[in-house]
Design a protein around this motif. Structure first.
Motif, PDB file in Angstrom:
ATOM      1  N   ILE B  23       5.657  11.431   2.518  1.00 37.13           N
ATOM      2  CA  ILE B  23       4.709  10.351   2.808  1.00 37.13           C
ATOM      3  C   ILE B  23       5.400   9.020   2.547  1.00 37.13           C
ATOM      4  CG2 ILE B  23       2.466   9.330   2.281  1.00 37.13           C
ATOM      5  CD1 ILE B  23       1.657  12.098   1.133  1.00 37.13           C
ATOM      6  N   GLY B  24       5.516   8.219   3.605  1.00 32.75           N
ATOM      7  CA  GLY B  24       6.119   6.899   3.467  1.00 32.75           C
ATOM      8  C   GLY B  24       5.146   5.836   3.913  1.00 32.75           C
ATOM      9  N   THR B  25       5.662   4.657   4.177  1.00 30.46           N
ATOM     10  CA  THR B  25       4.839   3.606   4.770  1.00 30.46           C
ATOM     11  C   THR B  25       5.597   3.045   5.973  1.00 30.46           C
ATOM     12  OG1 THR B  25       5.768   1.974   3.250  1.00 30.46           O
ATOM     13  CG2 THR B  25       3.635   2.926   2.656  1.00 30.46           C
ATOM     14  N   LYS B  37       7.412   4.825  -0.690  1.00 28.69           N
ATOM     15  CA  LYS B  37       6.472   3.889  -0.102  1.00 28.69           C
ATOM     16  C   LYS B  37       6.701   2.456  -0.580  1.00 28.69           C
ATOM     17  CE  LYS B  37       3.098   7.069  -1.061  1.00 28.69           C
ATOM     18  NZ  LYS B  37       1.749   7.478  -1.463  1.00 28.69           N
ATOM     19  N   GLN B  38       6.534   1.513   0.363  1.00 31.44           N
ATOM     20  CA  GLN B  38       6.619   0.089   0.066  1.00 31.44           C
ATOM     21  C   GLN B  38       5.442  -0.554   0.782  1.00 31.44           C
ATOM     22  OE1 GLN B  38       6.789  -3.118  -0.835  1.00 31.44           O
ATOM     23  NE2 GLN B  38       8.982  -2.895  -1.117  1.00 31.44           N
ATOM     24  N   GLN B  40       4.226  -3.942  -0.244  1.00 30.88           N
ATOM     25  CA  GLN B  40       4.047  -5.315  -0.709  1.00 30.88           C
ATOM     26  C   GLN B  40       4.811  -6.327   0.139  1.00 30.88           C
ATOM     27  OE1 GLN B  40       1.960  -6.146  -3.369  1.00 30.88           O
ATOM     28  NE2 GLN B  40       1.389  -4.013  -3.053  1.00 30.88           N
ATOM     29  N   PHE B  41       6.039  -5.986   0.512  1.00 28.82           N
ATOM     30  CA  PHE B  41       6.868  -6.912   1.295  1.00 28.82           C
ATOM     31  C   PHE B  41       7.787  -6.099   2.188  1.00 28.82           C
ATOM     32  CE2 PHE B  41       8.280  -6.430  -3.102  1.00 28.82           C
ATOM     33  CZ  PHE B  41       9.491  -5.762  -2.923  1.00 28.82           C
ATOM     34  N   CYS B  42       8.168  -6.697   3.320  1.00 31.25           N
ATOM     35  CA  CYS B  42       9.034  -6.001   4.270  1.00 31.25           C
ATOM     36  C   CYS B  42      10.465  -6.488   4.071  1.00 31.25           C
ATOM     37  CB  CYS B  42       8.573  -6.261   5.705  1.00 31.25           C
ATOM     38  SG  CYS B  42       9.529  -5.294   6.907  1.00 31.25           S
ATOM     39  N   ARG B  43      11.401  -5.536   3.983  1.00 26.48           N
ATOM     40  CA  ARG B  43      12.789  -5.907   3.702  1.00 26.48           C
ATOM     41  C   ARG B  43      13.583  -6.261   4.963  1.00 26.48           C
ATOM     42  NH1 ARG B  43      12.925  -1.190  -0.055  1.00 26.48           N
ATOM     43  NH2 ARG B  43      14.409  -0.241   1.373  1.00 26.48           N
ATOM     44  N   ASN B  44      12.963  -6.142   6.130  1.00 30.60           N
ATOM     45  CA  ASN B  44      13.591  -6.635   7.362  1.00 30.60           C
ATOM     46  C   ASN B  44      13.656  -8.162   7.249  1.00 30.60           C
ATOM     47  OD1 ASN B  44      14.100  -7.627   9.920  1.00 30.60           O
ATOM     48  ND2 ASN B  44      12.692  -6.215  10.955  1.00 30.60           N
ATOM     49  N   PRO B  45      14.878  -8.757   7.314  1.00 29.94           N
ATOM     50  CA  PRO B  45      14.981 -10.215   7.105  1.00 29.94           C
ATOM     51  C   PRO B  45      14.253 -11.024   8.168  1.00 29.94           C
ATOM     52  CG  PRO B  45      17.077  -9.314   7.869  1.00 29.94           C
ATOM     53  CD  PRO B  45      16.188  -8.137   7.565  1.00 29.94           C
ATOM     54  N   GLY B  46      13.910 -10.399   9.289  1.00 29.38           N
ATOM     55  CA  GLY B  46      13.200 -11.112  10.338  1.00 29.38           C
ATOM     56  C   GLY B  46      11.694 -10.909  10.276  1.00 29.38           C
ATOM     57  N   CYS B  47      11.183 -10.377   9.160  1.00 28.60           N
ATOM     58  CA  CYS B  47       9.765 -10.012   9.088  1.00 28.60           C
ATOM     59  C   CYS B  47       9.198 -10.417   7.728  1.00 28.60           C
ATOM     60  CB  CYS B  47       9.624  -8.500   9.286  1.00 28.60           C
ATOM     61  SG  CYS B  47       7.919  -7.910   9.216  1.00 28.60           S
TER      62      CYS B  47
END
Ligand SMILES: [Zn+2]
Lengths: 395, 150
Positions: B23-25, B37-38, B40-47
């Motif tokens: 189970i991920g996000t 799972k994450q 809170q914040f997206c680690r894609n630098p463009g997002c």
């Protein structure tokens, strides 16, 4: 060149498992570097320390700790922590201070005392900590090195004999390095007879942890010229870039890589990114490199680094090794110091030790392990949490 | 065999079905997957999205690399006595474009593995406590299942 600084002195406390306080190693290394430079301690106006997180509060403020041990004389201090790249970040801080005109001469120093036994994570039930998770699931440090090594075997045809040859090569030069911890020569049979830790890697393929200390005295080029050392080796580039998302290689202590599923995102290898900025900053290319000091946490990883530094095309480092090109006397010697195989890792000192070796090599002071005519050297290392570095030294 | 009830080694990280999934996000804006799972914040630098949905990850993939553990890891790993070496797999998931580590099922050693081979997710015991058997995800070569279910 405006962004270069001169390396006036280098010093190291021999690596080992001495069990002394880390400050002792740092002071010994600093004093040797000062002597080597012919600079009185009181002329140093900036002390930049690589921190150790294993030795309590004095380790967190290592720059001040070393300055106090050498005798407070009013210098400014800095402490950098960046895992295995701590020494390079401390060097970068000194360079910035010098290039900004804030000081003429700086001491850069890192030292560590490693604990006995396994470095296990804190206990309890803590699934939010990736380091806890991977140990709970049975994934240790050698797991990661072994995954990279196996990939080389299945993708490029590297063999166990190739990995053993890296150990044999490094042990031979390390036996001629008075500062190395392990000075015994080994044969391929010795490596093959050591126990398998994480298939395909054996005990002798994997580096140990060590105590040690390394230091550099650096100055502005103008200052070096003023004291008649204008021909001293120069730091031509320092790269301490982070990875670029998405990091496509599973890295300690994570149990998964980044996802590269989003539009416009590619899976990228961090190791191969590190030297790019160094080459660009120094205005040179891999074809200009005479020797390299790379972070051989495992024998197989040395081969990965050779390709990451573009000293060989991807998949061809083992061919370069077999041809003798990475041996002292070959085309581009790699780890002429003996590497981590002969030193063991002393985290905050290791990146500086790599630069010490390049300094001595470029001055032609390495005796039996001397790389003849060396004028350009590059270092590479990678640590936890997106820290890594690559430094170019030239003369 | 133990009569103790089984319980997930880490709560909420995988489904407990016959055909289990991790189970991920997934980021609602850019589609980046996260495991663990994450949200809170997206680690894609463009997002800069803060909206995530819980998703089941692909339960099959290809073997990126593999190794084994010949020595007992330190705590919090709980080793059986005597310690039995086990294989470890890094499996590339196609849709998620990510690699996930895990132990390989009991009885499958490194000699049975090859980079690029298809793998699937299964559940197996990790260790026992006084009260229950902790189960976790493990990777298993697909050919093995195919022949068993054949
Ligand atoms: Zn996103």
């Amino acid at each position: 060149m405006s962004n270069e600084i001169a390396i006036l002195g280098a010093g190291m406390h021999p690596w080992g498992k001495w069990g002394h306080n880390f400050v002792q190693y740092g002071v010994a290394a600093a004093r040797e570097a000062l002597d080597d430079a012919g600079i009185p301690w009181k002329d140093v106006s900036f002390v930049s320390g690589g921190a150790t997180v294993r030795c309590g509060y004095p380790g967190y403020v290592a720059g001040a700790t070393f300055a106090q041990a050498l005798g407070w004389q009013g210098a400014e201090v800095n402490t950098s922590y960046a895992a295995c790249a701590s020494g390079s970040q401390a060097l970068a801080a000194a360079r910035n201070k010098i290039l900004a005109g804030g000081c003429d001469v700086a001491l850069v120093v890192g030292a560590d005392t490693t604990p006995k036994g396994f470095l296990a994570p804190a206990g309890g039930y803590r699934p939010e900590d990736p380091d806890w998770v991977r140990f709970y699931l049975g994934i240790t440090n050698p797991t990661y090195f072994a995954l990279y090594a196996r990939r080389r075997m299945d993708l490029y045809g590297d063999t166990l004999e190739d990995f053993a040859a890296v150990k044999v090569k490094n042990a031979l030069v390390g036996s001629k390095n008075p500062r190395a911890r392990y000075k015994k020569c080994f044969t391929a049979e010795d490596v093959a007879a050591s126990a398998i830790v994480a298939d395909p890697l054996r005990l002798m393929d994997i580096c140990a942890t060590s105590d040690g200390g390394a230091a550099l005295i650096v100055s502005s080029v103008e200052y070096a010229e003023r004291i008649g050392k204008g021909d001293a080796p120069r730091v031509a580039a320092i790269s301490t870039v982070t990875p670029t998302f998405a990091s496509g290689v599973v890295e300690m202590p994570d149990i998964a890589t980044d996802s590269a599923a989003a539009a416009g995102i590619d899976a990228i290898s961090y190791r191969s990114q590190l030297p790019l900025k160094a080459y660009e900053e120094a205005g040179i290319g891999p074809e200009d490199v005479d020797l390299a000091e790379v972070y051989d946490l495992s024998t197989a990883l040395e081969l990965d680094w050779i390709e990451d530094l573009q000293l060989a095309p991807r998949g061809e480092a083992a061919a370069m090794l077999r041809a003798g090109d990475t041996t002292v006397g070959g085309r581009t010697p790699v780890n002429a110091s003996g590497g981590l195989a002969c030193f063991g890792e002393a985290v905050p000192a290791q990146a500086l030790a790599q630069v010490c070796e390049l300094t001595w090599q470029l001055r032609g002071q390495c005796g039996e392990r001397q790389v003849e005519g060396a004028r350009v050297g590059i270092t590479a290392n990678q640590g936890l949490f997106g820290h890594g570095s690559s430094v170019i030294v030239k003369r | 065999m133990s009569n103790k009830p089984s319980a997930p080694a880490i709560e909420g990280w995988f489904t407990l079905d016959e055909q289990p999934h991790l189970i991920g996000t997934r980021c609602n804006a850019c589609g980046t997957y996260y495991f663990p799972k994450q949200d809170q914040f997206c680690r894609n630098p463009g997002c800069d999205s803060t909206e995530f949905s819980e998703v089941k990850l692909s339960r099959t993939g290809t073997l990126w690399s593999y190794t084994n553990a010949c020595y007992k890891p330190p705590a919090p790993f709980v080793a059986a006595e005597p310690f039995e070496p086990y294989a470890i797999a890094a499996v590339q998931l196609e849709a998620e474009q990510m690699v996930v580590l895990g132990q390989v099922v009991e009885g499958t050693g490194v000699e049975a593995l090859k980079v690029g081979m298809p793998m699937e997710l299964v559940l197996e015991p990790l260790h026992e406590t006084d009260d229950d058997v902790k189960i976790t995800w493990k990777w298993q070569p697909m050919s093995a299942t195919a022949s068993e279910e054949g």
